[in-house]
Structures are given as structure tokens and as C-alpha cells.
Design a protein around this motif. Structure first.
Motif, PDB file in Angstrom:
ATOM      1  N   GLU A  99       0.834  -1.205   0.000  1.00 20.40           N
ATOM      2  CA  GLU A  99       0.000   0.000   0.000  1.00 20.40           C
ATOM      3  C   GLU A  99       0.870   1.257   0.000  1.00 20.40           C
ATOM      4  O   GLU A  99       0.647   2.178  -0.798  1.00 20.40           O
ATOM      5  CB  GLU A  99      -0.915   0.007   1.230  1.00 20.40           C
ATOM      6  N   HIS A 100       1.850   1.300   0.888  1.00 19.83           N
ATOM      7  CA  HIS A 100       2.711   2.479   0.988  1.00 19.83           C
ATOM      8  C   HIS A 100       3.450   2.721  -0.319  1.00 19.83           C
ATOM      9  O   HIS A 100       3.532   3.873  -0.803  1.00 19.83           O
ATOM     10  CB  HIS A 100       3.711   2.297   2.132  1.00 19.83           C
ATOM     11  N   HIS A 101       3.989   1.662  -0.905  1.00 18.96           N
ATOM     12  CA  HIS A 101       4.754   1.793  -2.144  1.00 18.96           C
ATOM     13  C   HIS A 101       3.865   2.263  -3.285  1.00 18.96           C
ATOM     14  O   HIS A 101       4.235   3.158  -4.066  1.00 18.96           O
ATOM     15  CB  HIS A 101       5.404   0.446  -2.476  1.00 18.96           C
ATOM     16  N   ALA A 102       2.672   1.667  -3.403  1.00 16.83           N
ATOM     17  CA  ALA A 102       1.755   2.052  -4.476  1.00 16.83           C
ATOM     18  C   ALA A 102       1.367   3.526  -4.358  1.00 16.83           C
ATOM     19  O   ALA A 102       1.317   4.258  -5.358  1.00 16.83           O
ATOM     20  CB  ALA A 102       0.513   1.174  -4.446  1.00 16.83           C
ATOM     21  N   LYS A 103       1.119   3.994  -3.142  1.00 20.47           N
ATOM     22  CA  LYS A 103       0.749   5.398  -2.949  1.00 20.47           C
ATOM     23  C   LYS A 103       1.907   6.330  -3.298  1.00 20.47           C
ATOM     24  O   LYS A 103       1.704   7.398  -3.902  1.00 20.47           O
ATOM     25  CB  LYS A 103       0.280   5.625  -1.514  1.00 20.47           C
ATOM     26  N   ARG A 104       3.108   5.936  -2.927  1.00 23.10           N
ATOM     27  CA  ARG A 104       4.268   6.773  -3.263  1.00 23.10           C
ATOM     28  C   ARG A 104       4.425   6.886  -4.774  1.00 23.10           C
ATOM     29  O   ARG A 104       4.669   7.984  -5.306  1.00 23.10           O
ATOM     30  CB  ARG A 104       5.542   6.194  -2.648  1.00 23.10           C
ATOM     31  N   LEU A 105       4.286   5.768  -5.469  1.00 22.97           N
ATOM     32  CA  LEU A 105       4.422   5.787  -6.922  1.00 22.97           C
ATOM     33  C   LEU A 105       3.315   6.607  -7.572  1.00 22.97           C
ATOM     34  O   LEU A 105       3.565   7.360  -8.529  1.00 22.97           O
ATOM     35  CB  LEU A 105       4.399   4.353  -7.466  1.00 22.97           C
ATOM     36  N   LEU A 106       2.090   6.503  -7.069  1.00 23.01           N
ATOM     37  CA  LEU A 106       0.991   7.292  -7.629  1.00 23.01           C
ATOM     38  C   LEU A 106       1.231   8.789  -7.450  1.00 23.01           C
ATOM     39  O   LEU A 106       0.929   9.588  -8.343  1.00 23.01           O
ATOM     40  CB  LEU A 106      -0.334   6.897  -6.979  1.00 23.01           C
ATOM     41  N   ARG A 107       1.776   9.159  -6.299  1.00 22.96           N
ATOM     42  CA  ARG A 107       2.064  10.576  -6.086  1.00 22.96           C
ATOM     43  C   ARG A 107       3.119  11.073  -7.078  1.00 22.96           C
ATOM     44  O   ARG A 107       3.057  12.214  -7.548  1.00 22.96           O
ATOM     45  CB  ARG A 107       2.503  10.816  -4.641  1.00 22.96           C
ATOM     46  N   GLU A 108       4.092  10.233  -7.391  1.00 22.98           N
ATOM     47  CA  GLU A 108       5.110  10.617  -8.373  1.00 22.98           C
ATOM     48  C   GLU A 108       4.488  10.756  -9.764  1.00 22.98           C
ATOM     49  O   GLU A 108       4.804  11.700 -10.504  1.00 22.98           O
ATOM     50  CB  GLU A 108       6.242   9.593  -8.385  1.00 22.98           C
ATOM     51  N   VAL A 109       3.606   9.832 -10.124  1.00 25.91           N
ATOM     52  CA  VAL A 109       2.924   9.926 -11.415  1.00 25.91           C
ATOM     53  C   VAL A 109       2.106  11.203 -11.481  1.00 25.91           C
ATOM     54  O   VAL A 109       2.118  11.929 -12.483  1.00 25.91           O
ATOM     55  CB  VAL A 109       2.036   8.691 -11.650  1.00 25.91           C
ATOM     56  N   SER A 110       1.376  11.497 -10.404  1.00 27.66           N
ATOM     57  CA  SER A 110       0.559  12.706 -10.362  1.00 27.66           C
ATOM     58  C   SER A 110       1.418  13.953 -10.538  1.00 27.66           C
ATOM     59  O   SER A 110       1.061  14.880 -11.284  1.00 27.66           O
ATOM     60  CB  SER A 110      -0.200  12.774  -9.037  1.00 27.66           C
ATOM     61  N   ALA A 111       2.569  13.985  -9.867  1.00 24.44           N
ATOM     62  CA  ALA A 111       3.456  15.144  -9.966  1.00 24.44           C
ATOM     63  C   ALA A 111       3.983  15.319 -11.386  1.00 24.44           C
ATOM     64  O   ALA A 111       4.081  16.441 -11.896  1.00 24.44           O
ATOM     65  CB  ALA A 111       4.612  15.003  -8.982  1.00 24.44           C
ATOM     66  N   LEU A 112       4.324  14.224 -12.035  1.00 26.33           N
ATOM     67  CA  LEU A 112       4.816  14.294 -13.409  1.00 26.33           C
ATOM     68  C   LEU A 112       3.713  14.746 -14.358  1.00 26.33           C
ATOM     69  O   LEU A 112       3.952  15.542 -15.274  1.00 26.33           O
ATOM     70  CB  LEU A 112       5.367  12.937 -13.842  1.00 26.33           C
ATOM     71  N   CYS A 113       2.490  14.282 -14.137  1.00 26.89           N
ATOM     72  CA  CYS A 113       1.374  14.667 -15.002  1.00 26.89           C
ATOM     73  C   CYS A 113       0.918  16.095 -14.746  1.00 26.89           C
ATOM     74  O   CYS A 113       0.242  16.695 -15.589  1.00 26.89           O
ATOM     75  CB  CYS A 113       0.208  13.700 -14.826  1.00 26.89           C
ATOM     76  N   ASP A 114       1.288  16.662 -13.601  1.00 29.56           N
ATOM     77  CA  ASP A 114       0.965  18.061 -13.322  1.00 29.56           C
ATOM     78  C   ASP A 114       1.613  19.003 -14.331  1.00 29.56           C
ATOM     79  O   ASP A 114       1.171  20.154 -14.488  1.00 29.56           O
ATOM     80  CB  ASP A 114       1.414  18.453 -11.915  1.00 29.56           C
ATOM     81  N   ALA A 115       2.651  18.529 -15.012  1.00 29.84           N
ATOM     82  CA  ALA A 115       3.305  19.361 -16.022  1.00 29.84           C
ATOM     83  C   ALA A 115       2.474  19.470 -17.299  1.00 29.84           C
ATOM     84  O   ALA A 115       2.775  20.315 -18.155  1.00 29.84           O
ATOM     85  CB  ALA A 115       4.687  18.795 -16.350  1.00 29.84           C
ATOM     86  N   PHE A 116       1.445  18.640 -17.429  1.00 32.93           N
ATOM     87  CA  PHE A 116       0.585  18.738 -18.610  1.00 32.93           C
ATOM     88  C   PHE A 116      -0.208  20.034 -18.543  1.00 32.93           C
ATOM     89  O   PHE A 116      -0.773  20.391 -17.512  1.00 32.93           O
ATOM     90  CB  PHE A 116      -0.359  17.536 -18.689  1.00 32.93           C
TER      91      PHE A 116
END
Length: 246
Positions: free
Chosen positions: A54-71
């Protein structure tokens, strides 16, 4: 040549983001490519992360969200089966900063109604969550099919369906009630195109006057896809690259 009336919608599927430098650079590059191509909307169509807890999946999702914020436009997220190995659907959206978002939704773009469906249910109708499923056993429940019929009937515009799992023909990558889903789309007589992922292959099937496009996986180095929407129709460009500036 892209005309002034063209609206571009970017699509990414099966990121399977693992936090590595290669995954980060791949996603960063895809978002930059879509920005350069003038995409107004981005839909990330599921299997965003490969988490091991759970912790790992949430960390990875936050990174994806941050990268997509550049869109530079509007971003929509759909979950795939891998996203629910350690999370519920609500936790998936909460972690992305989209608390309260529905797992099925629709929006307008370029004169088309996009309907994003959720196939992450068991054939018995139980929602996927925290690994309570076998990925080869999925279906669109009856209640969601009723919702889909209603959304298509209410649309004054032609419809494009987005799905993580395949809904074109029987396979281990398709929903188990694929015939019922396809009949629902056919009877509406409004569906111009269906775009799907999950299978990690490029494919095109023409059924009931509708084009079913399957996109290959971002994790396998597939570039972003671009839907060019015009009054004359829809054009899908796989591995989109913006034209070079003169």
C-alpha cells in the motif's frame, strides 16, 4: 495538416510506473510531447503503477501525479487492475489528489462525448480492490451498463468510449461479458470509436461500424497516442510526435 478546428486529446496507458529513472524519464518525455503537440486533454487509461505494498503504491501514484501536473491541459485518470493490487478505488483517487472522483465518468472534447468505463469488477459484480480479484476475471456490471446506456442516450454528440480492458472480442484480456457490452454500444448507434489498453499490443478491429483501437503499453516504450478530433471525424495517431518547427 491539423486545422484550426482540430482538438487534440492525448492518451497514455499501462505506465506500470516503478519509480526508476527510466520510468520517470519516459513519462516526463510523454507529457512534454503532448504539450508540444497542443493536446488540450490527457487521459491516463489505467495500470499507472506497479506497487508492492500500500505504501509503495501510494508513493508511486504521487510521483505519477506530480509528473502529469506538467501537462498544460486537463488530466483524467482511470485505474487498471494493477492499480488495485494494494488499494481500493477510492484510495487510488485520493492518492492522486482527486478525492471523490468516480471510477466511471464522461466529458466533452472537440464535439465528442468521451465515456470512460470501469471494467474492474468480478463477473459476480464485486468491485476490484486490494487484490481481491484475478485479473483475467473481469466484467462490466449490469448497473454500469444501465449507466452507460443513459449517458449515450443523453449525448447530443458522437461518442468515444475509453476502457482499460478490451471490450471488442473474447480474449483473456477482455471483459467476460464482452458480447453484452458490445451489443450495448452497437444499439446506441452513436459510438464512433473505442480505445482500450491492458493487452500491451497495437491492434485495430472494426465491428458494428465502430473502430476498436487497442494501444500498446507505455512501459514497453510506446509513445503517447493522440486523438485528433475534427468535425469530419476522428484520427488516432500512435506514437505521436509533434511536427518539427521550421
Amino acid at each position: 495538416m491539423v486545422g484550426a478546428s482540430t482538438v487534440n486529446v492525448g492518451l497514455l496507458t499501462d505506465l506500470h510506473y516503478d519509480g526508476s529513472a527510466a520510468a520517470l524519464n519516459r513519462l516526463y518525455g510523454a507529457v512534454a510531447t503532448l504539450n508540444a503537440g497542443g493536446a488540450k486533454t490527457l487521459v491516463v487509461m489505467g495500470d499507472l503503477v506497479n506497487g508492492n505494498s500500500e505504501h509503495h503504491a501510494k508513493r508511486l501514484l504521487r510521483e505519477v501525479s506530480a509528473l502529469c501536473d506538467a501537462f498544460k491541459g486537463t488530466t483524467y485518470f482511470m485505474h487498471g487492475n494493477h492499480d488495485l493490487d494494494h488499494l481500493t478505488k477510492a484510495e487510488f483517487y485520493n492518492t492522486l489528489g482527486c478525492a471523490g472522483n468516480a471510477s466511471r465518468f464522461d466529458f466533452e472534447a472537440g464535439g465528442y462525448r468521451f465515456i470512460c468505463i470501469d471494467c474492474n469488477f468480478t463477473p459476480e459484480g464485486e468491485a476490484y480492490g486490494i487484490g481481491n480479484f484475478e485479473w483475467e476475471r473481469c466484467a462490466v456490471p449490469a448497473e454500469e451498463l444501465d449507466w452507460l446506456r443513459g449517458r449515450m442516450a443523453a449525448s447530443l454528440n458522437p461518442v468515444i468510449i475509453l476502457s482499460h480492458q478490451r471490450i471488442d472480442q473474447p480474449s483473456r484480456f477482455s471483459v467476460q461479458n464482452v458480447d453484452e457490452v458490445r451489443k450495448t454500444l452497437s444499439l446506441a448507434e452513436k459510438v464512433t470509436a473505442v480505445v482500450q489498453g491492458h493487452n500491451h499490443v497495437d491492434d485495430l478491429v472494426r465491428l458494428d461500424q465502430t473502430s476498436y483501437y487497442t494501444l500498446s503499453a507505455h512501459v514497453d516504450d510506446a509513445g503517447p497516442a493522440m486523438l485528433e478530433l475534427t468535425p469530419k471525424g476522428v484520427r488516432l495517431i500512435r506514437d505521436f510526435q509533434p511536427p518539427e518547427k521550421e
